[in-house]
Scaffold this motif. Structure first.
Motif, mmCIF file in Angstrom:
data_model
loop_
_atom_site.group_PDB
_atom_site.id
_atom_site.type_symbol
_atom_site.label_atom_id
_atom_site.label_comp_id
_atom_site.label_asym_id
_atom_site.label_seq_id
_atom_site.Cartn_x
_atom_site.Cartn_y
_atom_site.Cartn_z
ATOM 1 N N SER A 35 0.067 -33.449 18.376
ATOM 2 C CA SER A 35 0.008 -34.092 17.065
ATOM 3 C C SER A 35 0.701 -35.448 17.130
ATOM 4 C CB SER A 35 0.697 -33.215 16.014
ATOM 5 O OG SER A 35 2.099 -33.197 16.223
ATOM 6 N N ALA A 36 0.463 -36.274 16.129
ATOM 7 C CA ALA A 36 1.099 -37.593 16.090
ATOM 8 C C ALA A 36 2.613 -37.448 16.051
ATOM 9 C CB ALA A 36 0.601 -38.370 14.876
ATOM 10 N N GLY A 37 3.108 -36.515 15.239
ATOM 11 C CA GLY A 37 4.542 -36.305 15.145
ATOM 12 C C GLY A 37 5.143 -35.832 16.458
ATOM 13 N N ALA A 38 4.457 -34.891 17.133
ATOM 14 C CA ALA A 38 4.954 -34.378 18.409
ATOM 15 C C ALA A 38 4.969 -35.470 19.470
ATOM 16 C CB ALA A 38 4.097 -33.201 18.868
ATOM 17 N N ALA A 39 3.973 -36.351 19.458
ATOM 18 C CA ALA A 39 3.942 -37.461 20.413
ATOM 19 C C ALA A 39 5.127 -38.398 20.189
ATOM 20 C CB ALA A 39 2.626 -38.228 20.289
ATOM 21 N N CYS A 40 5.419 -38.701 18.920
ATOM 22 C CA CYS A 40 6.563 -39.566 18.612
ATOM 23 C C CYS A 40 7.868 -38.915 19.059
ATOM 24 C CB CYS A 40 6.605 -39.871 17.116
ATOM 25 S SG CYS A 40 5.302 -40.994 16.542
ATOM 26 N N HIS A 41 8.020 -37.607 18.808
ATOM 27 C CA HIS A 41 9.245 -36.901 19.199
ATOM 28 C C HIS A 41 9.429 -36.905 20.713
ATOM 29 C CE1 HIS A 41 9.728 -35.921 15.126
ATOM 30 N NE2 HIS A 41 9.153 -34.738 15.086
ATOM 31 N N ALA A 42 8.347 -36.640 21.461
ATOM 32 C CA ALA A 42 8.430 -36.609 22.925
ATOM 33 C C ALA A 42 8.831 -37.975 23.470
ATOM 34 C CB ALA A 42 7.095 -36.164 23.515
ATOM 35 N N ALA A 102 1.169 -54.188 27.277
ATOM 36 C CA ALA A 102 0.968 -53.358 28.470
ATOM 37 C C ALA A 102 0.284 -52.072 28.042
ATOM 38 C CB ALA A 102 2.295 -53.047 29.133
ATOM 39 N N LEU A 103 -0.676 -51.599 28.835
ATOM 40 C CA LEU A 103 -1.397 -50.369 28.533
ATOM 41 C C LEU A 103 -1.277 -49.399 29.697
ATOM 42 C CD1 LEU A 103 -3.436 -52.949 27.467
ATOM 43 C CD2 LEU A 103 -4.379 -50.975 26.252
ATOM 44 N N TYR A 104 -1.091 -48.124 29.383
ATOM 45 C CA TYR A 104 -0.937 -47.089 30.409
ATOM 46 C C TYR A 104 -1.761 -45.864 30.021
ATOM 47 C CZ TYR A 104 3.176 -49.914 31.506
ATOM 48 O OH TYR A 104 4.023 -50.952 31.810
ATOM 49 N N ALA A 105 -2.385 -45.245 31.011
ATOM 50 C CA ALA A 105 -3.159 -44.018 30.795
ATOM 51 C C ALA A 105 -2.394 -42.837 31.382
ATOM 52 C CB ALA A 105 -4.527 -44.128 31.455
ATOM 53 N N LEU A 106 -2.446 -41.697 30.694
ATOM 54 C CA LEU A 106 -1.790 -40.483 31.182
ATOM 55 C C LEU A 106 -2.663 -39.715 32.159
ATOM 56 C CD1 LEU A 106 -0.151 -39.140 27.905
ATOM 57 C CD2 LEU A 106 0.789 -40.706 29.604
ATOM 58 N N SER A 151 -6.637 -29.180 31.721
ATOM 59 C CA SER A 151 -5.353 -29.337 32.400
ATOM 60 C C SER A 151 -4.667 -30.620 31.934
ATOM 61 C CB SER A 151 -5.547 -29.370 33.917
ATOM 62 O OG SER A 151 -6.263 -30.524 34.298
ATOM 63 N N SER A 152 -5.474 -31.630 31.647
ATOM 64 C CA SER A 152 -4.937 -32.889 31.155
ATOM 65 C C SER A 152 -4.267 -32.676 29.795
ATOM 66 C CB SER A 152 -6.067 -33.902 31.044
ATOM 67 O OG SER A 152 -5.589 -35.182 30.821
ATOM 68 N N HIS A 153 -4.903 -31.890 28.920
ATOM 69 C CA HIS A 153 -4.345 -31.626 27.599
ATOM 70 C C HIS A 153 -3.048 -30.835 27.680
ATOM 71 C CE1 HIS A 153 -8.351 -32.262 25.253
ATOM 72 N NE2 HIS A 153 -7.774 -33.366 25.625
ATOM 73 N N ARG A 154 -3.035 -29.800 28.526
ATOM 74 C CA ARG A 154 -1.846 -28.950 28.599
ATOM 75 C C ARG A 154 -0.622 -29.739 29.034
ATOM 76 N NH1 ARG A 154 -5.554 -25.072 30.651
ATOM 77 N NH2 ARG A 154 -5.100 -25.682 32.805
ATOM 78 N N ALA A 155 -0.826 -30.774 29.799
ATOM 79 C CA ALA A 155 0.293 -31.536 30.344
ATOM 80 C C ALA A 155 0.644 -32.766 29.517
ATOM 81 C CB ALA A 155 -0.045 -31.960 31.775
ATOM 82 N N THR A 156 0.017 -32.945 28.360
ATOM 83 C CA THR A 156 0.142 -34.213 27.640
ATOM 84 C C THR A 156 1.578 -34.556 27.277
ATOM 85 O OG1 THR A 156 -2.095 -34.017 26.760
ATOM 86 C CG2 THR A 156 -0.611 -35.502 25.617
ATOM 87 N N ALA A 157 2.308 -33.629 26.670
ATOM 88 C CA ALA A 157 3.680 -33.934 26.244
ATOM 89 C C ALA A 157 4.549 -34.310 27.441
ATOM 90 C CB ALA A 157 4.274 -32.746 25.505
ATOM 91 N N HIS A 158 4.419 -33.542 28.527
ATOM 92 C CA HIS A 158 5.219 -33.827 29.733
ATOM 93 C C HIS A 158 4.841 -35.187 30.314
ATOM 94 C CE1 HIS A 158 7.215 -33.301 33.592
ATOM 95 N NE2 HIS A 158 6.064 -33.590 34.184
ATOM 96 N N ARG A 159 3.534 -35.467 30.378
ATOM 97 C CA ARG A 159 3.079 -36.732 30.958
ATOM 98 C C ARG A 159 3.508 -37.919 30.108
ATOM 99 N NH1 ARG A 159 -3.061 -36.003 33.336
ATOM 100 N NH2 ARG A 159 -2.612 -34.332 34.819
ATOM 101 N N LEU A 160 3.476 -37.749 28.789
ATOM 102 C CA LEU A 160 3.887 -38.840 27.905
ATOM 103 C C LEU A 160 5.363 -39.166 28.128
ATOM 104 C CD1 LEU A 160 3.419 -40.825 25.606
ATOM 105 C CD2 LEU A 160 3.822 -38.947 23.999
ATOM 106 N N ALA A 161 6.208 -38.121 28.168
ATOM 107 C CA ALA A 161 7.638 -38.336 28.400
ATOM 108 C C ALA A 161 7.878 -38.992 29.758
ATOM 109 C CB ALA A 161 8.390 -37.027 28.292
ATOM 110 N N ALA A 162 7.168 -38.508 30.778
ATOM 111 C CA ALA A 162 7.329 -39.057 32.126
ATOM 112 C C ALA A 162 6.905 -40.517 32.166
ATOM 113 C CB ALA A 162 6.527 -38.231 33.122
#
Length: 390
Positions: free
Chosen positions: A15-22, A360-364, A373-384
């Motif tokens: 979610s948008a909120g979860a992305a901001c929190h991560a 600057a633009l970055y892709a996860l 598999s890309s979706h399951r890792a989204t929060a971790h990849r965003l933080a990384a």
């Protein structure tokens, strides 16, 4: 350093909120003293109700209603005091200054995310549950209702919602037809009744500018992702056109409404509610921007970070994350876009609009990478990615 985090959702993943929190947690690891302002975004679709309700210190009301295939689903609508809504947002949506405003999100009851892939079929999907939410809000004596459109599983002209609010459908023998969907449109000989008279002023927020019919219409642009087979396109277009004319005739409204921008939103829901309820359409991101005071928050920030599931030409054509990039560039701010995937031509377009080094633009994940598999890792990849960038 003042950082504004303003992500839209990563569809089906975060979610948008979860992305901001991560992202905020990752930044604090690198810069514990950074001032972080979180502003989750939406443009009418998923997250619209929760984001606006929380921003205006309102309450969410949870109810069991009909889903897009009529199975019960848990859905919420918001209730806020209009005095807590910024005046610029009230003016934009032509809302009263005082009293209660109900906020309904179509995706809550009629969203594509509520159906498994095998269940997705716009011939049999209905907005009935969205109508139930509108009815629940109306019964609480709201001064006005704000409906966010986006992410629909439906292509029913909003007739399911109108049925839940009192509109009736009859066959050639005069027998009533219930739980209407496009699969039953051909059986409708006439319409009867009208929506409840006590429904308050209805405002519709969406950024889709498509007309109801034609090459840029609801069926052509969005029905395939809702499960419509290619061989059914012409039949669906004809079916919607015929029913739209009946709806206009019943409410004595001009058929030209079908060609107005926004009437193709959420499978024609924008059209149906405009014809039957005199609903007024307002641009979703403009409303969100005013409601969240984004211009003021962008000006106060040193760095803007935004993103969504996929950053592409659609993003640059009015979607929330793309609109925020325009706001950041307007105020000459440094901008970082982090998305699940980034379309290179869109990235080049954005870079061309900014001074060197400002964007600057970055892709996860990379194009063609396995979707789930890309979706399951989204929060971790965003933080990384945030840690890597900083």
């Amino acid at each position: 350093m003042r950082v504004l985090l303003a992500f839209d959702k990563f569809k089906h993943a975060l979610s948008a909120g979860a992305a901001c929190h991560a992202a905020a947690a990752a930044i604090r690891e690198a810069f514990p003293n950074a001032h972080i302002d979180e502003a989750p975004l939406a443009d009418g679709g998923e997250g619209f109700c929760e984001i606006l309700t929380h921003a205006a210190q309102g309450k969410l009301h949870q109810h069991k209603v009909s889903g897009p295939r009529l199975k019960p689903v848990e859905a919420h609508y918001g209730e806020v005091d209009l005095a807590h809504v910024p005046k610029a947002a009230r003016d934009l949506a032509d809302l009263p200054d005082h009293g209660q405003l109900a906020i309904v999100e179509l995706a809550q009851a009629s969203g594509l995310q509520l159906l498994e892939p095998a269940e997705r079929d716009p011939w049999h999907a209905t907005t009935f549950g969205t109508g139930e939410l509108i009815g629940l809000a109306a019964n609480r004596h709201a001064r006005a209702i704000l409906l966010g459109l986006g992410g629909a599983a439906t292509n029913d002209l909003g007739l399911g919602a109108l049925e839940a609010l009192g509109l009736e459908f009859r066959d050639l023998q005069g027998a009533p037809l219930h739980k209407i969907s496009p699969a039953k449109f051909a059986d409708v000989a006439r319409l009867a009744g009208e929506p409840w008279p006590h429904i308050p002023d209805l405002r519709i927020a969406c950024d889709v500018r498509n007309t109801l019919l034609g090459p840029n219409g609801a069926t052509a642009m969005y029905a395939p992702q809702k499960g419509l087979l290619a061989e059914d396109h012409a039949k669906m277009e004809k079916t919607l056109g015929a029913m739209a004319k009946k709806l206009c005739a019943h409410f004595d409204q001009p058929k030209t409404i079908m060609m107005e921008p926004g009437t193709g939103a959420s499978g024609g829901t924008g059209f149906g509610l405009k014809v039957a309820c005199a609903a007024k359409l307002v641009l979703g991101f403009d409303l969100i921007s005013a409601w969240l005071r984004l211009d003021e928050r962008v000006r106060a920030a040193d760095l803007i970070i935004t993103g969504e599931g996929r950053f592409d030409q659609g993003s640059l054509s009015g979607k929330a994350a793309g609109a925020l990039t325009e706001l950041a560039l307007k105020h000459h701010k440094k901008l970082i876009v982090i998305a699940g995937q980034v379309d290179e031509s869109s990235a080049a377009t954005l870079r061309s609009r900014a001074p060197a080094g400002k964007v600057a633009l970055y892709a996860l994940s990379q194009a063609g990478e396995e979707h789930e598999s890309s979706h399951r890792a989204t929060a971790h990849r965003l933080a990384a990615k945030i840690k890597e960038v900083f």
